[in-house]
Write a protein that holds these residues in place. Sequence first.
Motif, PDB file in Angstrom:
ATOM      1  N   GLY A  41      57.872  -2.636  39.338  1.00 61.39           N
ATOM      2  CA  GLY A  41      58.575  -2.202  38.141  1.00 61.39           C
ATOM      3  C   GLY A  41      57.710  -2.094  36.899  1.00 61.39           C
ATOM      4  N   ILE A  42      56.371  -2.105  37.058  1.00 60.72           N
ATOM      5  CA  ILE A  42      55.460  -2.052  35.919  1.00 60.72           C
ATOM      6  C   ILE A  42      54.587  -0.807  36.035  1.00 60.72           C
ATOM      7  CG2 ILE A  42      53.626  -3.212  34.641  1.00 60.72           C
ATOM      8  CD1 ILE A  42      56.251  -4.712  34.591  1.00 60.72           C
ATOM      9  N   ARG A  43      54.748   0.125  35.110  1.00 62.92           N
ATOM     10  CA  ARG A  43      53.827   1.254  35.012  1.00 62.92           C
ATOM     11  C   ARG A  43      52.640   0.855  34.146  1.00 62.92           C
ATOM     12  NH1 ARG A  43      56.528   5.766  32.079  1.00 62.92           N
ATOM     13  NH2 ARG A  43      56.954   3.994  30.704  1.00 62.92           N
ATOM     14  N   VAL A  44      51.499   1.498  34.344  1.00 63.09           N
ATOM     15  CA  VAL A  44      50.326   1.124  33.540  1.00 63.09           C
ATOM     16  C   VAL A  44      50.601   1.351  32.054  1.00 63.09           C
ATOM     17  CG1 VAL A  44      48.646   1.475  35.384  1.00 63.09           C
ATOM     18  CG2 VAL A  44      49.281   3.417  33.912  1.00 63.09           C
ATOM     19  N   GLU A  45      51.450   2.303  31.720  1.00 57.95           N
ATOM     20  CA  GLU A  45      51.779   2.560  30.317  1.00 57.95           C
ATOM     21  C   GLU A  45      52.644   1.456  29.709  1.00 57.95           C
ATOM     22  OE1 GLU A  45      51.096   6.351  32.522  1.00 57.95           O
ATOM     23  OE2 GLU A  45      52.449   4.625  32.815  1.00 57.95           O
ATOM     24  N   ASP A  46      53.265   0.630  30.562  1.00 61.47           N
ATOM     25  CA  ASP A  46      54.164  -0.411  30.072  1.00 61.47           C
ATOM     26  C   ASP A  46      53.442  -1.657  29.581  1.00 61.47           C
ATOM     27  OD1 ASP A  46      56.304   1.196  30.838  1.00 61.47           O
ATOM     28  OD2 ASP A  46      56.467   0.246  32.819  1.00 61.47           O
ATOM     29  N   VAL A  47      52.187  -1.840  29.996  1.00 60.30           N
ATOM     30  CA  VAL A  47      51.475  -3.091  29.691  1.00 60.30           C
ATOM     31  C   VAL A  47      51.033  -3.078  28.232  1.00 60.30           C
ATOM     32  CG1 VAL A  47      49.478  -4.523  30.251  1.00 60.30           C
ATOM     33  CG2 VAL A  47      50.736  -3.360  32.077  1.00 60.30           C
ATOM     34  N   ASP A  48      51.444  -4.114  27.497  1.00 62.32           N
ATOM     35  CA  ASP A  48      51.108  -4.228  26.077  1.00 62.32           C
ATOM     36  C   ASP A  48      49.809  -4.987  25.843  1.00 62.32           C
ATOM     37  OD1 ASP A  48      53.600  -3.036  25.032  1.00 62.32           O
ATOM     38  OD2 ASP A  48      54.536  -4.824  25.899  1.00 62.32           O
ATOM     39  N   TYR A  49      49.564  -5.996  26.679  1.00 61.20           N
ATOM     40  CA  TYR A  49      48.364  -6.816  26.524  1.00 61.20           C
ATOM     41  C   TYR A  49      47.772  -7.145  27.886  1.00 61.20           C
ATOM     42  CZ  TYR A  49      49.684  -7.673  21.673  1.00 61.20           C
ATOM     43  OH  TYR A  49      50.010  -7.516  20.358  1.00 61.20           O
ATOM     44  N   VAL A  50      46.444  -7.117  27.963  1.00 60.58           N
ATOM     45  CA  VAL A  50      45.707  -7.668  29.095  1.00 60.58           C
ATOM     46  C   VAL A  50      44.950  -8.873  28.548  1.00 60.58           C
ATOM     47  CG1 VAL A  50      43.905  -7.287  30.813  1.00 60.58           C
ATOM     48  CG2 VAL A  50      45.475  -5.424  30.217  1.00 60.58           C
ATOM     49  N   MET A  51      45.239 -10.046  29.075  1.00 55.87           N
ATOM     50  CA  MET A  51      44.621 -11.276  28.576  1.00 55.87           C
ATOM     51  C   MET A  51      43.624 -11.779  29.623  1.00 55.87           C
ATOM     52  SD  MET A  51      47.974 -13.078  26.847  1.00 55.87           S
ATOM     53  CE  MET A  51      47.049 -14.091  25.695  1.00 55.87           C
ATOM     54  N   CYS A  52      42.414 -12.101  29.181  1.00 53.92           N
ATOM     55  CA  CYS A  52      41.320 -12.469  30.083  1.00 53.92           C
ATOM     56  C   CYS A  52      40.997 -13.949  29.943  1.00 53.92           C
ATOM     57  CB  CYS A  52      40.072 -11.653  29.769  1.00 53.92           C
ATOM     58  SG  CYS A  52      40.324  -9.856  29.799  1.00 53.92           S
ATOM     59  N   THR A  53      41.070 -14.692  31.053  1.00 55.77           N
ATOM     60  CA  THR A  53      40.639 -16.089  31.005  1.00 55.77           C
ATOM     61  C   THR A  53      39.125 -16.178  30.876  1.00 55.77           C
ATOM     62  OG1 THR A  53      40.487 -16.296  33.430  1.00 55.77           O
ATOM     63  CG2 THR A  53      42.599 -16.874  32.387  1.00 55.77           C
ATOM     64  N   HIS A  54      38.409 -15.233  31.515  1.00 57.90           N
ATOM     65  CA  HIS A  54      36.957 -15.125  31.386  1.00 57.90           C
ATOM     66  C   HIS A  54      36.551 -13.739  31.896  1.00 57.90           C
ATOM     67  CE1 HIS A  54      37.571 -16.517  35.507  1.00 57.90           C
ATOM     68  NE2 HIS A  54      36.315 -16.285  35.815  1.00 57.90           N
ATOM     69  N   LEU A  55      35.268 -13.416  31.793  1.00 57.06           N
ATOM     70  CA  LEU A  55      34.837 -12.042  32.028  1.00 57.06           C
ATOM     71  C   LEU A  55      33.979 -11.881  33.273  1.00 57.06           C
ATOM     72  CD1 LEU A  55      34.107 -10.942  28.344  1.00 57.06           C
ATOM     73  CD2 LEU A  55      36.231 -10.752  29.655  1.00 57.06           C
ATOM     74  N   HIS A  56      34.205 -12.682  34.295  1.00 51.72           N
ATOM     75  CA  HIS A  56      33.529 -12.472  35.571  1.00 51.72           C
ATOM     76  C   HIS A  56      34.056 -11.198  36.230  1.00 51.72           C
ATOM     77  CE1 HIS A  56      31.790 -16.737  36.593  1.00 51.72           C
ATOM     78  NE2 HIS A  56      31.032 -16.041  35.766  1.00 51.72           N
ATOM     79  N   TRP A  57      33.201 -10.601  37.067  1.00 55.72           N
ATOM     80  CA  TRP A  57      33.497  -9.304  37.670  1.00 55.72           C
ATOM     81  C   TRP A  57      34.806  -9.282  38.451  1.00 55.72           C
ATOM     82  CZ3 TRP A  57      33.855  -8.995  43.010  1.00 55.72           C
ATOM     83  CH2 TRP A  57      33.358 -10.111  43.723  1.00 55.72           C
ATOM     84  N   ASP A  58      35.182 -10.412  39.076  1.00 58.75           N
ATOM     85  CA  ASP A  58      36.382 -10.439  39.906  1.00 58.75           C
ATOM     86  C   ASP A  58      37.647 -10.722  39.099  1.00 58.75           C
ATOM     87  OD1 ASP A  58      35.221 -12.976  39.515  1.00 58.75           O
ATOM     88  OD2 ASP A  58      36.211 -13.817  41.273  1.00 58.75           O
ATOM     89  N   HIS A  59      37.514 -10.789  37.784  1.00 51.12           N
ATOM     90  CA  HIS A  59      38.675 -11.014  36.922  1.00 51.12           C
ATOM     91  C   HIS A  59      38.927  -9.873  35.947  1.00 51.12           C
ATOM     92  CE1 HIS A  59      39.675 -15.363  37.771  1.00 51.12           C
ATOM     93  NE2 HIS A  59      38.557 -15.183  38.448  1.00 51.12           N
ATOM     94  N   VAL A  60      37.994  -8.929  35.840  1.00 53.33           N
ATOM     95  CA  VAL A  60      38.145  -7.858  34.846  1.00 53.33           C
ATOM     96  C   VAL A  60      38.126  -6.456  35.445  1.00 53.33           C
ATOM     97  CG1 VAL A  60      37.112  -9.273  33.018  1.00 53.33           C
ATOM     98  CG2 VAL A  60      35.640  -7.743  34.367  1.00 53.33           C
ATOM     99  N   GLY A  61      38.016  -6.326  36.767  1.00 54.08           N
ATOM    100  CA  GLY A  61      37.758  -5.039  37.382  1.00 54.08           C
ATOM    101  C   GLY A  61      38.799  -3.971  37.097  1.00 54.08           C
ATOM    102  N   TRP A  62      40.072  -4.351  37.058  1.00 55.80           N
ATOM    103  CA  TRP A  62      41.109  -3.358  36.801  1.00 55.80           C
ATOM    104  C   TRP A  62      41.361  -3.147  35.317  1.00 55.80           C
ATOM    105  CZ3 TRP A  62      42.949   0.617  39.177  1.00 55.80           C
ATOM    106  CH2 TRP A  62      42.952   0.674  40.562  1.00 55.80           C
ATOM    107  N   ASN A  63      40.512  -3.708  34.461  1.00 54.44           N
ATOM    108  CA  ASN A  63      40.581  -3.332  33.042  1.00 54.44           C
ATOM    109  C   ASN A  63      40.384  -1.832  32.889  1.00 54.44           C
ATOM    110  OD1 ASN A  63      40.780  -6.038  32.485  1.00 54.44           O
ATOM    111  ND2 ASN A  63      38.934  -6.168  31.224  1.00 54.44           N
ATOM    112  N   THR A  64      39.587  -1.258  33.811  1.00 53.43           N
ATOM    113  CA  THR A  64      39.269   0.171  33.726  1.00 53.43           C
ATOM    114  C   THR A  64      39.460   0.832  35.087  1.00 53.43           C
ATOM    115  OG1 THR A  64      36.926  -0.228  34.194  1.00 53.43           O
ATOM    116  CG2 THR A  64      37.589  -0.189  31.870  1.00 53.43           C
ATOM    117  N   ARG A  65      39.523   2.156  35.053  1.00 52.51           N
ATOM    118  CA  ARG A  65      39.588   2.961  36.272  1.00 52.51           C
ATOM    119  C   ARG A  65      38.655   4.161  36.103  1.00 52.51           C
ATOM    120  NH1 ARG A  65      42.668   7.518  35.492  1.00 52.51           N
ATOM    121  NH2 ARG A  65      43.901   7.541  33.574  1.00 52.51           N
ATOM    122  N   LEU A  66      38.260   4.729  37.226  1.00 49.95           N
ATOM    123  CA  LEU A  66      37.344   5.866  37.202  1.00 49.95           C
ATOM    124  C   LEU A  66      38.139   7.163  37.044  1.00 49.95           C
ATOM    125  CD1 LEU A  66      34.282   6.358  37.444  1.00 49.95           C
ATOM    126  CD2 LEU A  66      34.645   6.745  39.888  1.00 49.95           C
TER     127      LEU A  66
END
Length: 234
Positions: A41-66
């Motif tokens: 029930g969540i479209r990418v346009e619906d997300v207001d905030y992405v909160m990061c506990t830390h910036l390791h590669w396995d925690h931030v990968g879907w911050n972006t798309r190609l």
Amino acid sequence: MKTGRHTILIDSCLGNDKERPTRPQFHRLRTPYIADLARAGIRVEDVDYVMCTHLHWDHVGWNTRLDNGRWVPTFPNARYVMARREFAHWEAVHQRGEETPHRTAFEDSVLPVVRTGQSVLVDDDYALEDGLWFEGAPGHTPGNVVIHARSAGATAVFMGDVIHHPLQLLKAGVVDPRLQRSAAVAQDADPPDRGTCRARHPAVAGPFPEPDGGTHRPRRRRVQLRVRVTVTTR
């Protein structure tokens, strides 16, 4: 997470198409992550905030798309909230050109949202709204944070990689031998501080009053911890 006012994603995980040659099982992934969100029930346009506990590669990968050869924010309407101290650490790693998948992730999953003006760098005690706030928990990374949530008298904590296995709830310094050689453990910024952080954190120490928002576990399984306390009097 939905607060009534905002839709929030915590730690976006691995990402598709990411160059991770030193982690073959995660190299150039093609997963239905966005479709899975839509089914929930969540479209990418619906997300207001992405909160990061830390910036390791396995925690931030879907911050972006190609998209046509460029990394663009996956969540076009979101603000990406990161601890300022954490960002500064990986920015320095990036500038030094260190050979680590975390530097690559900083390039493909963090800097693109900075360039679009969607990043928000905050202090360790940042609060998004009443009942949702950061707390500094350095050790796994220098700027690692945990995210507290409170609603209707109940509390939870999203711990990122402060805890890798439920057994560490009982003994903070324990390292799961199955994870001993993994990047998640081996690349802790300060292993002694990591254990200290676990031992002193209110969600880990004492009676464990709060549920945990996720752990690193090699296989999905339910783990039940039983503690027996024996009192001897003289």
